[in-house]
Design an enzyme around this catalytic site. Structure first.
Site, short mmCIF file in Angstrom:
data_model
loop_
_atom_site.label_atom_id
_atom_site.label_comp_id
_atom_site.label_asym_id
_atom_site.label_seq_id
_atom_site.Cartn_x
_atom_site.Cartn_y
_atom_site.Cartn_z
N ASN A 401 -21.03 73.12 -37.99
CA ASN A 401 -20.33 73.43 -39.23
C ASN A 401 -18.82 73.45 -39.01
O ASN A 401 -18.12 72.54 -39.42
CB ASN A 401 -20.81 74.78 -39.79
N ASP A 402 -18.33 74.47 -38.35
CA ASP A 402 -16.89 74.63 -38.20
C ASP A 402 -16.23 73.50 -37.42
O ASP A 402 -15.09 73.14 -37.69
CB ASP A 402 -16.58 75.97 -37.52
N VAL A 403 -16.94 72.92 -36.45
CA VAL A 403 -16.33 71.90 -35.60
C VAL A 403 -16.24 70.54 -36.29
O VAL A 403 -15.70 69.59 -35.72
CB VAL A 403 -17.09 71.77 -34.26
#
Length: 475
Positions: A401-403
């Site tokens: 998600n964040d990456v």
């Protein structure tokens, strides 16, 4: 055993440690490196027992028998290690590593306390080394306990904002350091008349730094735990090195410096991968903020069936897989390897784009994929894959998600802004495999999921990937 033989064995042990750490740098040699390090530790332990006279301490009364205590410690530790290694899942590896760091700090802490209780205080250098061992070991222990609680979800689930956090941490650090100086420089018959000033110094230092471990790690968001784990690993090594100075053990100094230096280097690499400074890691409570959604109707992500996804993959010639923690949760690494094989049989070139902080610990995705026998050559860093991403036919994001959040590049108001990411959004088509519509570990919304070139395939990642493999097998 004479002094020369002991020094030679210590040197041999250090060589094994250095060689082991060198081999741990690559996935295909990591197991061998672990073995080298284990042999080095075995040599070091036997040498210490010989040097300290434990080997010759046989006594019929078990209370005074050195063999008895060593045997009990080895048996208990081995049983715990065997049971734990068999039961732990790959999803639980990050919190296990956090506990390992904590136990490393605790062991150094206890060695220093035992040295203080067993022998008179030495010169100022030795006394300060002992005090720093207590300080760093205490921070590593309690900080690792907090990290374990955050990662496992068993404690400290919510980010805690400590008022004037930096002031509180600074005050605890100053109190602890002053207590160490008091212990090191003031004798029991000091001019102030405090007969127990040495003991008070040790107690205050231990209490201050045990509390500092909690207050330092508690406010940090769970999304930044990979960096914290690496930093705590460096602290555990540094504590061991100071313990070596305190008790006069060469191999402990060398091995502690190796662990401390490698952990610190890894911490700096991880900070760079997240576009954070080392000062931010220590003094700012980053990684816990949530981005507020924009006003107006939210754009809904497009969903796709496995059958339709297969039609796109079947025509793809360049495929990149971006793994994340969701792959570990679903234990989908073996199914991903099968899909990789099917795509290659179909004429596609497949690579993996692995972000340095993907997962919950450094190297988490590499370990998972190595377990599934994915060739090391296919494991690419985000820096290696990003220049090619615009030429990729399909990017498959599995549980990340964040990456892969484009806001890290495009939105200055995002908490993730400035963090280098895997540019999966530049691929011609993006498949995102997720259980549901929730945010990632940092709690930040990801606009990738609503991009025009992105389709969502909801469900368990392992089941979804296995279904894609079955489509290739049936057609």
């Amino acid at each position: 055993m004479n002094d020369i033989a002991i020094k030679i064995l210590y040197m041999v042990s250090c060589i094994f440690f250095i060689r082991g750490i060198k081999l741990l740098g690559k996935t295909d040699t990591a197991r061998k490196g672990n073995g080298y390090s284990a042999v080095g530790m075995l040599i070091a332990v036997i040498t210490v027992l010989c040097e300290r006279g434990v080997v010759g301490s046989w006594n019929a009364d078990f209370r005074f028998n050195g063999y008895c205590y060593v045997a009990v410690a080895v048996i208990v530790g081995s049983l715990i290690g065997i049971v734990w290694s068999k039961k732990v899942q790959m999803t639980g590896m990050p919190e296990l590593v956090a506990l390992f760091n904590g136990f490393g700090g605790l062991s150094s802490f206890l060695v220093a306390i035992a040295q203080y209780l067993a022998q008179p205080k030495g010169d100022a250098f030795t006394a300060i080394s002992l005090g720093l061992t207590i300080a760093i070991g205490a921070v590593a222990f309690t900080g690792s306990v907090v990290a374990w609680g955050k990662l496992s979800g068993k404690a400290f689930k919510k980010n805690v904002a400590i008022p004037a956090k930096n002031f509180v941490n600074g005050l605890l650090c100053v109190i602890g350091l002053v207590a160490i100086v008091v212990y090191a420089l003031f004798a029991a018959d000091n001019p102030f008349g405090f007969a127990q000033i040495e003991r008070c110094g040790i107690i205050v230092a231990a209490a201050a730094f045990l509390l500092l471990g909690f207050t330092m790690v508690l406010p940090i968001g769970g999304g930044d735990m990979p960096v914290i784990i690496s930093f705590l690993n460096a602290l555990s090594g540094l504590a061991a090195a100071f313990a070596g100075f305190a008790i006069g053990n060469t191999v402990l100094v060398v091995s502690g410096c190796l662990v401390g230096a490698s952990g610190l280097i890894l911490t700096l690499i991880m900070c760079k991968a997240m576009n954070r400074t080392f000062a931010s890691l220590l003094f700012k409570s980053f990684g816990g903020a949530k981005k507020k959604g924009a006003a107006g109707p939210a754009k809904e992500p497009k969903a796709m069936s496995v059958e339709d996804a297969y039609m796109i993959l079947e025509a793809a010639k360049q495929v990149v897989i971006v793994p994340g923690y969701g792959m570990a949760v679903a234990q989908a690494q073996h199914a991903v390897k099968e899909l990789c094989d099917k795509l290659e049989e179909n004429g596609a070139e497949v690579n993996f784009a692995i972000h340095p902080v993907a997962g919950r610990m450094p190297g988490h995705m590499n370990v998972l994929l190595a377990e599934a026998n994915v060739p090391y050559e296919q494991l690419k860093t985000s820096d290696e894959m990003n220049p090619q991403m615009s030429n990729i036919d399909v990017a498959i994001v599995i549980g990340a998600n964040d990456v892969v959040n484009p806001d890290a590049i495009n939105d200055e108001s995002s908490p993730l802004y400035g963090m280098p990411i895997v540019n999966a959004h530049e691929a011609r088509t993006v498949f995102v495999l997720k259980r549901g519509k929730g945010t990632g570990f940092s709690g930040v919304e990801n606009p990738l999921f609503t991009n025009d070139n992105t389709v969502m395939i909801y469900g368990d990642a392992k089941a979804t990937v296995s279904a894609l493999v079955s489509e290739f097998s049936d057609n």
